[in-house]
Design a protein around this motif. Structure first.
Motif, PDB file in Angstrom:
ATOM      1  N   ASN A 230       4.578  -0.267  -0.691  1.00 60.36           N
ATOM      2  CA  ASN A 230       3.269  -0.913  -0.524  1.00 60.36           C
ATOM      3  C   ASN A 230       3.129  -2.272  -1.220  1.00 60.36           C
ATOM      4  OD1 ASN A 230       2.124   1.032   1.141  1.00 60.36           O
ATOM      5  ND2 ASN A 230       1.617   2.330  -0.622  1.00 60.36           N
ATOM      6  N   CYS A 231       4.238  -2.929  -1.493  1.00 56.79           N
ATOM      7  CA  CYS A 231       4.170  -4.263  -2.111  1.00 56.79           C
ATOM      8  C   CYS A 231       3.406  -5.228  -1.209  1.00 56.79           C
ATOM      9  CB  CYS A 231       5.558  -4.833  -2.350  1.00 56.79           C
ATOM     10  SG  CYS A 231       6.678  -3.724  -3.229  1.00 56.79           S
ATOM     11  N   VAL A 232       3.612  -5.092   0.108  1.00 57.09           N
ATOM     12  CA  VAL A 232       3.006  -6.061   1.031  1.00 57.09           C
ATOM     13  C   VAL A 232       1.490  -5.882   1.179  1.00 57.09           C
ATOM     14  CG1 VAL A 232       5.034  -6.743   2.365  1.00 57.09           C
ATOM     15  CG2 VAL A 232       3.868  -4.618   2.914  1.00 57.09           C
ATOM     16  N   LEU A 233       0.956  -4.802   0.628  1.00 58.70           N
ATOM     17  CA  LEU A 233      -0.508  -4.680   0.661  1.00 58.70           C
ATOM     18  C   LEU A 233      -1.153  -5.865  -0.053  1.00 58.70           C
ATOM     19  CD1 LEU A 233      -1.455  -0.971  -0.070  1.00 58.70           C
ATOM     20  CD2 LEU A 233      -1.555  -2.245   2.091  1.00 58.70           C
ATOM     21  N   CYS A 234      -0.539  -6.276  -1.147  1.00 62.01           N
ATOM     22  CA  CYS A 234      -1.084  -7.410  -1.900  1.00 62.01           C
ATOM     23  C   CYS A 234      -0.395  -8.725  -1.525  1.00 62.01           C
ATOM     24  CB  CYS A 234      -0.919  -7.171  -3.395  1.00 62.01           C
ATOM     25  SG  CYS A 234      -1.873  -5.757  -3.975  1.00 62.01           S
ATOM     26  N   HIS A 235       0.938  -8.673  -1.370  1.00 57.35           N
ATOM     27  CA  HIS A 235       1.690  -9.916  -1.152  1.00 57.35           C
ATOM     28  C   HIS A 235       1.721 -10.279   0.315  1.00 57.35           C
ATOM     29  CE1 HIS A 235       3.087 -10.371  -5.298  1.00 57.35           C
ATOM     30  NE2 HIS A 235       3.126  -9.048  -5.329  1.00 57.35           N
ATOM     31  N   GLY A 283       4.118  -0.672 -12.702  1.00 55.41           N
ATOM     32  CA  GLY A 283       5.490  -0.314 -12.391  1.00 55.41           C
ATOM     33  C   GLY A 283       5.612   0.828 -11.415  1.00 55.41           C
ATOM     34  N   LEU A 284       6.842   1.045 -10.943  1.00 56.87           N
ATOM     35  CA  LEU A 284       7.134   2.126 -10.016  1.00 56.87           C
ATOM     36  C   LEU A 284       7.331   3.404 -10.803  1.00 56.87           C
ATOM     37  CD1 LEU A 284       9.585  -0.079  -7.992  1.00 56.87           C
ATOM     38  CD2 LEU A 284       7.502   0.923  -7.028  1.00 56.87           C
ATOM     39  N   ARG A 285       6.822   4.517 -10.274  1.00 57.32           N
ATOM     40  CA  ARG A 285       6.881   5.791 -10.994  1.00 57.32           C
ATOM     41  C   ARG A 285       8.294   6.366 -11.027  1.00 57.32           C
ATOM     42  NH1 ARG A 285       1.391   5.911 -11.192  1.00 57.32           N
ATOM     43  NH2 ARG A 285       1.603   3.932 -12.251  1.00 57.32           N
TER      44      ARG A 285
END
Ligand code: HEC
Length: 323
Positions: A230-235, A283-285
């Motif tokens: 889900n990085c692209v949700l913000c970027h 961070g990633l879990r």
């Protein structure tokens, strides 16, 4: 001060002449002419070298002024804040700057602590959707501003090209222009080709660049993880999380600028950011996922550096332009 000012002004004038030559007025629907302008701008050594690896791009807001530092988000400000997006300079030149044509008139002036090159400009408003770096018309306000842009500004500080901005009349002076958007940032056209075509590595790099196939493979592996995590949700272009100096991760060319910070950020496990509301740590879990992302990011950095170095050598071997 006086010395650095005149150096910036001389650089601005050199670059102005080259931009005018590289992207002259043409029919705003002429994609071939745009592609030629993109190739010339991307090969413009003075321009690319002046940015020293990173340039910010966005809309000029008279309330914020010419210094890009004034475009960092201030949540307490009463004015509507404009923000800037971060690019690798040759990506910006080829994909974004080339959507403007320059009739030849320009001005160079000192504004506070920056030197501004203001070039009269006209936007190529009638290209096909895949000819734009992403669908600017996802926001009718943004599209209207692009179509009505009158100038492109280049901002210099201490011998460096730090930012570029498109300048349009104030929004209240313009009629809103809409272009149909189906909520897709990327798509496949009728011929089965991935779009936007200008966002692909094939638009940025020379045909004989031997590193592009490997780079494309390493980006695609990374992109899959960006989507899964889900990085692209913000970027992504609508910047819902209102990031300062936004990075676009979902397009191959636009992602190149983060090839180094990405490794650092992932190693330190700083993304996604934490949330004070939800008491969530950044961070990633899953540390296996994090390790895998670090591994992919390192490969991407290596392949991107190789491809970029190849182009830089090519630019350097071109004869210097006269002025
Ligand atoms: C909730 C929104 C959000 C998500 C999800 C998110 N980011 Fe970010 N990212 C941000 C913000 C905000 C910044 C800017 C931080 C700043 O300005 O200091 C940022 C900055 C970055 C930077 C630049 C750091 C720098 O200093 O140059 C990188 C690289 C990055 N993010 C990668 C990622 C990756 C990879 C993911 C997915 C694992 C991700 N981000 C997920 C909001 C997000």
């Amino acid at each position: 001060m006086v010395l650095s000012r005149s150096v910036d002004e001389m650089l601005a004038v050199r670059i102005a002449r080259q931009l005018v030559e590289a992207s002259p007025p043409a029919d705003p629907s002429d994609a071939a002419e745009r592609d030629r302008a993109a190739a010339r701008l991307g090969a413009c050594r003075d321009l690319i070298d002046a940015a020293q690896g990173r340039i910010l791009w966005g809309g000029f807001n008279p309330d914020q002024g010419y210094d890009p530092r004034a475009y960092r988000l201030d949540p307490d400000s009463p004015i509507e804040y404009f923000q800037l997006t971060e690019f690798e300079p040759s990506v910006w030149a080829r994909l974004y700057l080339s959507t403007f044509m320059f009739p030849g008139t320009y001005e160079v002036r000192q504004e506070g602590n920056v030197v501004v090159l203001a070039l009269d400009a006209q936007f190529r408003s009638d290209l096909l959707p895949g000819d734009y770096p992403y669908p600017f018309w996802h926001s009718p306000n943004k599209w209207t501003a692009y179509v009505n842009a009158r100038k492109v500004l280049l901002i210099f500080r201490s011998g460096r090209l730090v930012a570029s901005m498109r300048q349009s009349p104030p929004p209240e002076a313009l009629n809103l222009i809409r272009r149909r958007w189906d909520a897709q940032w990327s798509w496949t056209d009728e011929a089965g080709l991935p779009q936007p075509r200008v966002a692909l590595f094939s638009y940025l790099f020379s045909e004989d660049n031997p590193h592009v196939a490997a780079l494309d493979a390493s980006y695609r592996a990374l992109e899959e993880q960006f989507r899964a995590q889900n990085c692209v949700l913000c970027h992504e272009p609508d910047n819902r999380s209102r990031i300062n100096d936004l990075l676009l991760l979902g397009y191959p060319n636009q992602a190149l600028v983060m090839r180094r910070t990405l490794v650092t950020v992932l190693e330190a496990n700083e993304m996604p950011p934490g949330s004070s509301l939800a008491h969530a740590k950044p961070g990633l879990r899953d540390s296996a996922v994090q390790q895998e992302l670090v591994r992919l990011a390192r490969i991407f950095e290596r392949d991107a550096d190789a491809a970029m170095a190849y182009e830089q050598l090519k630019r350097a071997s071109r004869p210097l332009q006269d002025d």
